[in-house]
Design a protein around this motif. Sequence first.
Motif, PDB file in Angstrom:
ATOM      1  N   CYS A  82       0.827  -1.214   0.000  1.00  0.00           N
ATOM      2  CA  CYS A  82       0.000   0.000   0.000  1.00  0.00           C
ATOM      3  C   CYS A  82       0.859   1.261   0.000  1.00  0.00           C
ATOM      4  O   CYS A  82       0.473   2.279  -0.571  1.00  0.00           O
ATOM      5  CB  CYS A  82      -0.935   0.004   1.209  1.00  0.00           C
ATOM      6  SG  CYS A  82      -2.341  -1.119   1.034  1.00  0.00           S
TER       7      CYS A  82
ATOM      8  N   LEU B 261      -3.736   4.789  -0.214  1.00  0.00           N
ATOM      9  CA  LEU B 261      -3.773   3.418   0.291  1.00  0.00           C
ATOM     10  C   LEU B 261      -2.923   3.243   1.537  1.00  0.00           C
ATOM     11  O   LEU B 261      -3.301   2.502   2.454  1.00  0.00           O
ATOM     12  CB  LEU B 261      -3.334   2.438  -0.797  1.00  0.00           C
ATOM     13  CG  LEU B 261      -4.284   2.310  -1.982  1.00  0.00           C
ATOM     14  CD1 LEU B 261      -3.688   1.411  -3.044  1.00  0.00           C
ATOM     15  CD2 LEU B 261      -5.642   1.790  -1.540  1.00  0.00           C
TER      16      LEU B 261
ATOM     17  N   ARG C  50      -2.148   5.457   3.953  1.00  0.00           N
ATOM     18  CA  ARG C  50      -2.795   5.996   5.159  1.00  0.00           C
ATOM     19  C   ARG C  50      -3.951   5.113   5.600  1.00  0.00           C
ATOM     20  O   ARG C  50      -4.152   4.892   6.796  1.00  0.00           O
ATOM     21  CB  ARG C  50      -3.266   7.425   4.912  1.00  0.00           C
ATOM     22  CG  ARG C  50      -2.124   8.408   4.881  1.00  0.00           C
ATOM     23  CD  ARG C  50      -2.595   9.805   4.636  1.00  0.00           C
ATOM     24  NE  ARG C  50      -1.457  10.715   4.725  1.00  0.00           N
ATOM     25  CZ  ARG C  50      -1.515  11.982   4.388  1.00  0.00           C
ATOM     26  NH1 ARG C  50      -2.633  12.491   3.938  1.00  0.00           N
ATOM     27  NH2 ARG C  50      -0.444  12.736   4.493  1.00  0.00           N
ATOM     28  N   PHE C  51      -4.721   4.633   4.632  1.00  0.00           N
ATOM     29  CA  PHE C  51      -5.811   3.719   4.975  1.00  0.00           C
ATOM     30  C   PHE C  51      -5.240   2.465   5.645  1.00  0.00           C
ATOM     31  O   PHE C  51      -5.738   2.028   6.684  1.00  0.00           O
ATOM     32  CB  PHE C  51      -6.627   3.345   3.729  1.00  0.00           C
ATOM     33  CG  PHE C  51      -7.719   2.374   4.033  1.00  0.00           C
ATOM     34  CD1 PHE C  51      -8.925   2.817   4.541  1.00  0.00           C
ATOM     35  CD2 PHE C  51      -7.533   1.016   3.839  1.00  0.00           C
ATOM     36  CE1 PHE C  51      -9.943   1.907   4.855  1.00  0.00           C
ATOM     37  CE2 PHE C  51      -8.534   0.104   4.143  1.00  0.00           C
ATOM     38  CZ  PHE C  51      -9.744   0.556   4.651  1.00  0.00           C
TER      39      PHE C  51
ATOM     40  N   GLU D  94      -6.088   0.856   9.283  1.00  0.00           N
ATOM     41  CA  GLU D  94      -7.053  -0.240   9.272  1.00  0.00           C
ATOM     42  C   GLU D  94      -6.484  -1.644   9.123  1.00  0.00           C
ATOM     43  O   GLU D  94      -7.205  -2.615   9.360  1.00  0.00           O
ATOM     44  CB  GLU D  94      -8.063  -0.012   8.133  1.00  0.00           C
ATOM     45  CG  GLU D  94      -8.812   1.301   8.217  1.00  0.00           C
ATOM     46  CD  GLU D  94      -9.751   1.370   9.412  1.00  0.00           C
ATOM     47  OE1 GLU D  94     -10.252   0.299   9.849  1.00  0.00           O
ATOM     48  OE2 GLU D  94      -9.980   2.474   9.920  1.00  0.00           O
TER      49      GLU D  94
ATOM     50  N   ARG E  47     -14.985   1.982   1.515  1.00  0.00           N
ATOM     51  CA  ARG E  47     -14.338   2.517   2.727  1.00  0.00           C
ATOM     52  C   ARG E  47     -13.082   3.306   2.384  1.00  0.00           C
ATOM     53  O   ARG E  47     -12.819   4.366   2.964  1.00  0.00           O
ATOM     54  CB  ARG E  47     -13.984   1.388   3.688  1.00  0.00           C
ATOM     55  CG  ARG E  47     -15.177   0.862   4.454  1.00  0.00           C
ATOM     56  CD  ARG E  47     -14.849  -0.293   5.346  1.00  0.00           C
ATOM     57  NE  ARG E  47     -13.771  -0.049   6.278  1.00  0.00           N
ATOM     58  CZ  ARG E  47     -13.099  -1.019   6.895  1.00  0.00           C
ATOM     59  NH1 ARG E  47     -13.394  -2.283   6.664  1.00  0.00           N
ATOM     60  NH2 ARG E  47     -12.139  -0.728   7.732  1.00  0.00           N
ATOM     61  N   ILE E  48     -12.293   2.788   1.451  1.00  0.00           N
ATOM     62  CA  ILE E  48     -11.070   3.494   1.048  1.00  0.00           C
ATOM     63  C   ILE E  48     -11.426   4.830   0.404  1.00  0.00           C
ATOM     64  O   ILE E  48     -10.801   5.846   0.691  1.00  0.00           O
ATOM     65  CB  ILE E  48     -10.216   2.621   0.110  1.00  0.00           C
ATOM     66  CG1 ILE E  48      -9.642   1.431   0.877  1.00  0.00           C
ATOM     67  CG2 ILE E  48      -9.101   3.434  -0.549  1.00  0.00           C
ATOM     68  CD1 ILE E  48      -9.000   0.358   0.003  1.00  0.00           C
TER      69      ILE E  48
ATOM     70  N   TYR F  92     -12.295   7.296   3.059  1.00  0.00           N
ATOM     71  CA  TYR F  92     -11.293   7.567   4.083  1.00  0.00           C
ATOM     72  C   TYR F  92     -10.683   8.947   3.847  1.00  0.00           C
ATOM     73  O   TYR F  92     -10.339   9.300   2.718  1.00  0.00           O
ATOM     74  CB  TYR F  92     -10.189   6.490   4.041  1.00  0.00           C
ATOM     75  CG  TYR F  92      -9.336   6.512   5.275  1.00  0.00           C
ATOM     76  CD1 TYR F  92      -9.797   5.939   6.448  1.00  0.00           C
ATOM     77  CD2 TYR F  92      -8.095   7.123   5.270  1.00  0.00           C
ATOM     78  CE1 TYR F  92      -9.018   5.971   7.589  1.00  0.00           C
ATOM     79  CE2 TYR F  92      -7.330   7.161   6.408  1.00  0.00           C
ATOM     80  CZ  TYR F  92      -7.789   6.588   7.563  1.00  0.00           C
ATOM     81  OH  TYR F  92      -7.035   6.632   8.697  1.00  0.00           O
TER      82      TYR F  92
END
Length: 96
Positions: A22, A34, A36-37, A41, A85-86, A89
Amino acid sequence: MTGTTRSSNGLDDRRKRLLFRCWHRGTREMDLILGRFADAEIGNLSDAELTELETLLEVNDPDLYAAITGDKLLPADVTGALFTRIKAYPIADGSV
């Protein structure tokens, strides 16, 4: 922010690999979205969500970025609940 703020300590090998992927996409924009997500998570994702993330990571950066920004549609098998969700975010962490 220039990179991950999360240590991979305590993560299983699959999550470590996904966290790395990511943050090392090829374009800085996708690294930040990606990465930071994933920082926030990755430890909480179910096996099914990890599989969905692996599928998303197979999409090339320009197409994935365009889908996240709403400029392009991806096939339904790629854009499940995790993709939503991504997309939702927050990209900025508030310190920028």
